[in-house]
Design a protein around this motif. Structure first.
Motif, PDB file in Angstrom:
ATOM      1  N   ALA A  91       0.828  -1.209   0.000  1.00 53.20           N
ATOM      2  CA  ALA A  91       0.000   0.000   0.000  1.00 53.20           C
ATOM      3  C   ALA A  91       0.860   1.255   0.000  1.00 53.20           C
ATOM      4  CB  ALA A  91      -0.930  -0.008   1.217  1.00 53.20           C
ATOM      5  N   VAL A  92       1.910   1.255   0.814  1.00 53.52           N
ATOM      6  CA  VAL A  92       2.795   2.421   0.888  1.00 53.52           C
ATOM      7  C   VAL A  92       3.533   2.623  -0.430  1.00 53.52           C
ATOM      8  CG1 VAL A  92       4.888   3.321   1.979  1.00 53.52           C
ATOM      9  CG2 VAL A  92       3.049   2.385   3.388  1.00 53.52           C
ATOM     10  N   VAL A  93       4.014   1.532  -1.014  1.00 54.62           N
ATOM     11  CA  VAL A  93       4.733   1.648  -2.286  1.00 54.62           C
ATOM     12  C   VAL A  93       3.802   2.141  -3.393  1.00 54.62           C
ATOM     13  CG1 VAL A  93       5.825   0.287  -4.123  1.00 54.62           C
ATOM     14  CG2 VAL A  93       6.577   0.037  -1.753  1.00 54.62           C
ATOM     15  N   GLU A  94       2.560   1.663  -3.407  1.00 58.74           N
ATOM     16  CA  GLU A  94       1.619   2.154  -4.419  1.00 58.74           C
ATOM     17  C   GLU A  94       1.323   3.636  -4.206  1.00 58.74           C
ATOM     18  OE1 GLU A  94      -1.770   0.017  -5.631  1.00 58.74           O
ATOM     19  OE2 GLU A  94      -0.905  -1.954  -5.210  1.00 58.74           O
ATOM     20  N   ALA A  95       1.234   4.051  -2.939  1.00 58.93           N
ATOM     21  CA  ALA A  95       0.960   5.460  -2.651  1.00 58.93           C
ATOM     22  C   ALA A  95       2.107   6.356  -3.101  1.00 58.93           C
ATOM     23  CB  ALA A  95       0.697   5.640  -1.155  1.00 58.93           C
ATOM     24  N   ILE A  96       3.344   5.953  -2.819  1.00 55.42           N
ATOM     25  CA  ILE A  96       4.480   6.794  -3.217  1.00 55.42           C
ATOM     26  C   ILE A  96       4.658   6.750  -4.738  1.00 55.42           C
ATOM     27  CG2 ILE A  96       6.311   5.069  -2.994  1.00 55.42           C
ATOM     28  CD1 ILE A  96       6.477   8.803  -2.001  1.00 55.42           C
ATOM     29  N   THR A  97       4.271   5.636  -5.358  1.00 56.21           N
ATOM     30  CA  THR A  97       4.340   5.550  -6.821  1.00 56.21           C
ATOM     31  C   THR A  97       3.342   6.504  -7.469  1.00 56.21           C
ATOM     32  OG1 THR A  97       5.101   3.251  -6.729  1.00 56.21           O
ATOM     33  CG2 THR A  97       4.157   4.008  -8.808  1.00 56.21           C
ATOM     34  N   ASP A  98       2.156   6.633  -6.881  1.00 57.21           N
ATOM     35  CA  ASP A  98       1.177   7.606  -7.379  1.00 57.21           C
ATOM     36  C   ASP A  98       1.750   9.014  -7.331  1.00 57.21           C
ATOM     37  OD1 ASP A  98      -0.719   5.659  -7.854  1.00 57.21           O
ATOM     38  OD2 ASP A  98      -1.813   5.982  -5.981  1.00 57.21           O
ATOM     39  N   LEU A  99       2.410   9.338  -6.222  1.00 63.34           N
ATOM     40  CA  LEU A  99       3.009  10.669  -6.093  1.00 63.34           C
ATOM     41  C   LEU A  99       4.178  10.836  -7.051  1.00 63.34           C
ATOM     42  CD1 LEU A  99       3.073  13.380  -4.604  1.00 63.34           C
ATOM     43  CD2 LEU A  99       4.557  12.314  -2.877  1.00 63.34           C
ATOM     44  N   SER A 100       4.962   9.785  -7.219  1.00 59.51           N
ATOM     45  CA  SER A 100       6.112   9.854  -8.127  1.00 59.51           C
ATOM     46  C   SER A 100       5.689  10.147  -9.559  1.00 59.51           C
ATOM     47  CB  SER A 100       6.904   8.541  -8.081  1.00 59.51           C
ATOM     48  OG  SER A 100       7.603   8.418  -6.874  1.00 59.51           O
ATOM     49  N   LYS A 101       4.570   9.594  -9.978  1.00 56.55           N
ATOM     50  CA  LYS A 101       4.088   9.847 -11.340  1.00 56.55           C
ATOM     51  C   LYS A 101       3.837  11.337 -11.551  1.00 56.55           C
ATOM     52  CE  LYS A 101       1.974   5.284 -11.920  1.00 56.55           C
ATOM     53  NZ  LYS A 101       0.702   4.517 -11.954  1.00 56.55           N
ATOM     54  N   LEU A 102       3.304  11.994 -10.543  1.00 57.26           N
ATOM     55  CA  LEU A 102       3.074  13.438 -10.636  1.00 57.26           C
ATOM     56  C   LEU A 102       4.398  14.200 -10.614  1.00 57.26           C
ATOM     57  CD1 LEU A 102       0.061  13.656  -8.146  1.00 57.26           C
ATOM     58  CD2 LEU A 102      -0.027  13.592 -10.652  1.00 57.26           C
ATOM     59  N   PHE A 103       5.348  13.703  -9.834  1.00 55.51           N
ATOM     60  CA  PHE A 103       6.664  14.333  -9.741  1.00 55.51           C
ATOM     61  C   PHE A 103       7.414  14.260 -11.073  1.00 55.51           C
ATOM     62  CE2 PHE A 103      11.241  13.904  -8.824  1.00 55.51           C
ATOM     63  CZ  PHE A 103      11.473  15.093  -8.149  1.00 55.51           C
ATOM     64  N   TRP A 104       7.356  13.085 -11.718  1.00 52.79           N
ATOM     65  CA  TRP A 104       8.110  12.898 -12.955  1.00 52.79           C
ATOM     66  C   TRP A 104       7.524  13.682 -14.121  1.00 52.79           C
ATOM     67  CZ3 TRP A 104      12.792  10.876 -13.818  1.00 52.79           C
ATOM     68  CH2 TRP A 104      13.390  10.174 -12.762  1.00 52.79           C
ATOM     69  N   GLU A 105       6.311  14.181 -13.960  1.00 57.21           N
ATOM     70  CA  GLU A 105       5.729  14.997 -15.022  1.00 57.21           C
ATOM     71  C   GLU A 105       6.537  16.272 -15.262  1.00 57.21           C
ATOM     72  OE1 GLU A 105       1.660  15.732 -14.076  1.00 57.21           O
ATOM     73  OE2 GLU A 105       1.010  13.672 -14.476  1.00 57.21           O
ATOM     74  N   PHE A 106       7.266  16.736 -14.236  1.00 58.45           N
ATOM     75  CA  PHE A 106       8.049  17.960 -14.407  1.00 58.45           C
ATOM     76  C   PHE A 106       9.531  17.782 -14.077  1.00 58.45           C
ATOM     77  CE2 PHE A 106       6.749  18.124  -9.965  1.00 58.45           C
ATOM     78  CZ  PHE A 106       7.905  18.534  -9.319  1.00 58.45           C
ATOM     79  N   ALA A 123       5.559  20.833  -4.091  1.00 55.14           N
ATOM     80  CA  ALA A 123       5.916  20.785  -2.669  1.00 55.14           C
ATOM     81  C   ALA A 123       4.823  21.353  -1.780  1.00 55.14           C
ATOM     82  CB  ALA A 123       7.229  21.534  -2.437  1.00 55.14           C
ATOM     83  N   GLU A 124       4.145  22.382  -2.261  1.00 60.27           N
ATOM     84  CA  GLU A 124       3.163  23.070  -1.418  1.00 60.27           C
ATOM     85  C   GLU A 124       1.748  22.534  -1.549  1.00 60.27           C
ATOM     86  OE1 GLU A 124       3.482  27.206  -2.354  1.00 60.27           O
ATOM     87  OE2 GLU A 124       5.478  27.419  -1.433  1.00 60.27           O
ATOM     88  N   ASN A 125       1.382  22.084  -2.744  1.00 63.55           N
ATOM     89  CA  ASN A 125      -0.020  21.734  -2.994  1.00 63.55           C
ATOM     90  C   ASN A 125      -0.285  20.263  -3.293  1.00 63.55           C
ATOM     91  OD1 ASN A 125      -0.563  24.525  -2.801  1.00 63.55           O
ATOM     92  ND2 ASN A 125      -0.224  24.808  -4.996  1.00 63.55           N
ATOM     93  N   VAL A 126       0.727  19.556  -3.772  1.00 66.75           N
ATOM     94  CA  VAL A 126       0.512  18.173  -4.217  1.00 66.75           C
ATOM     95  C   VAL A 126       1.047  17.157  -3.210  1.00 66.75           C
ATOM     96  CG1 VAL A 126       0.972  16.492  -6.039  1.00 66.75           C
ATOM     97  CG2 VAL A 126       0.594  18.904  -6.633  1.00 66.75           C
ATOM     98  N   PRO A 168      14.978  19.706  -1.160  1.00 74.07           N
ATOM     99  CA  PRO A 168      15.674  19.116  -0.009  1.00 74.07           C
ATOM    100  C   PRO A 168      14.872  19.055   1.283  1.00 74.07           C
ATOM    101  CG  PRO A 168      17.149  20.564  -1.216  1.00 74.07           C
ATOM    102  CD  PRO A 168      15.793  20.760  -1.810  1.00 74.07           C
ATOM    103  N   ASP A 169      13.975  19.993   1.511  1.00 70.79           N
ATOM    104  CA  ASP A 169      13.236  20.014   2.783  1.00 70.79           C
ATOM    105  C   ASP A 169      11.849  19.398   2.683  1.00 70.79           C
ATOM    106  OD1 ASP A 169      12.111  21.952   1.207  1.00 70.79           O
ATOM    107  OD2 ASP A 169      12.063  23.515   2.750  1.00 70.79           O
ATOM    108  N   ILE A 170      11.586  18.643   1.622  1.00 67.24           N
ATOM    109  CA  ILE A 170      10.226  18.153   1.400  1.00 67.24           C
ATOM    110  C   ILE A 170       9.768  17.184   2.499  1.00 67.24           C
ATOM    111  CG2 ILE A 170      10.892  16.195  -0.076  1.00 67.24           C
ATOM    112  CD1 ILE A 170       8.401  16.918  -1.802  1.00 67.24           C
TER     113      ILE A 170
END
Length: 202
Positions: A91-106, A123-126, A168-170
């Motif tokens: 569950a944790v890996v799937e959750a961080i993978t969802d976030l990573s997909k948004l991160f890799w967009e930029f 960093a602030e909204n997503v 760095p401070d995320i």
């Protein structure tokens, strides 16, 4: 007799770094085959699904990074002690993978101003909603599934590393998550590899 392993991926960390770290953690030898972009067109037709990473085990090919990670984790006893812990890890890996997909967009954007703007928005909204939810799963265990490190901890740390590298401070607002991230990276076998691995853009 130990199988012969060859990991095929690009010259980068990306989807293969978790797999490399699993090998390094257990001290298992493998061929780290890094395909240059210029050679990809000739390599692609030789791989299942035409994608990387691919793991060759005694010449047999296994595609898909998550499938490879689970295979190695089973072989190396890195799946955790019970099915509930494994489910939490998944569950944790799937959750961080969802976030990573948004991160890799930029992440690979070359325009510095646009990248800075997107990083700030991320960093602030997503990220906060995703990271705070993951933090809730980190209870009193040393690692995600108990006192011993598992593939889930390593996968989580690898995906977080890209975010920490750019922002760095995320993880500062999430002390449990930051502590877990640092704990994984401090494991001697992993720290040794991280210190000497090739410096790549992704």
């Amino acid at each position: 007799m130990m199988p012969s392993y060859k990991l095929i991926y690009f010259n980068g960390k990306g989807r293969a770094e978790c797999l490399r770290l699993l090998f390094k953690l257990k001290g298992v030898e493998f061929e780290d085959k890094r395909v240059e972009i210029a050679d990809w067109a000739s390599v692609k037709p030789t791989l299942p699904f035409g994608q990387a990473p691919v793991l060759e085990v005694d010449g047999k090919q296994l595609p898909q990074g998550k499938a490879i990670a689970r295979y190695l984790a089973r072989e190396f006893d890195l799946l955790g002690k019970d099915s509930w812990g494994q489910a939490i890890g998944d569950a944790v890996v799937e959750a961080i993978t969802d976030l990573s997909k948004l991160f890799w967009e930029f992440y690979m954007v070359k325009d510095a101003d646009k990248k800075a703007k997107e990083s700030k928005k991320f960093a602030e909204n997503v990220a906060p909603g995703h990271l705070s939810n993951i933090e809730k799963f980190l209870t009193g265990n040393v690692f995600l599934t108990g006192d011993d490190v598992s593939m889930f901890d390593i996968d989580l740390a690898v995906q977080l590393e890209f975010m920490v590298g750019l922002i760095p401070d995320i993880l500062t607002p999430y002390p449990k998550l930051l502590a877990l991230y640092n704990r994984v990276n401090a494991i001697p076998q992993l720290a040794e590899w991280i210190a000497k691995r090739p410096d790549t853009p992704f």
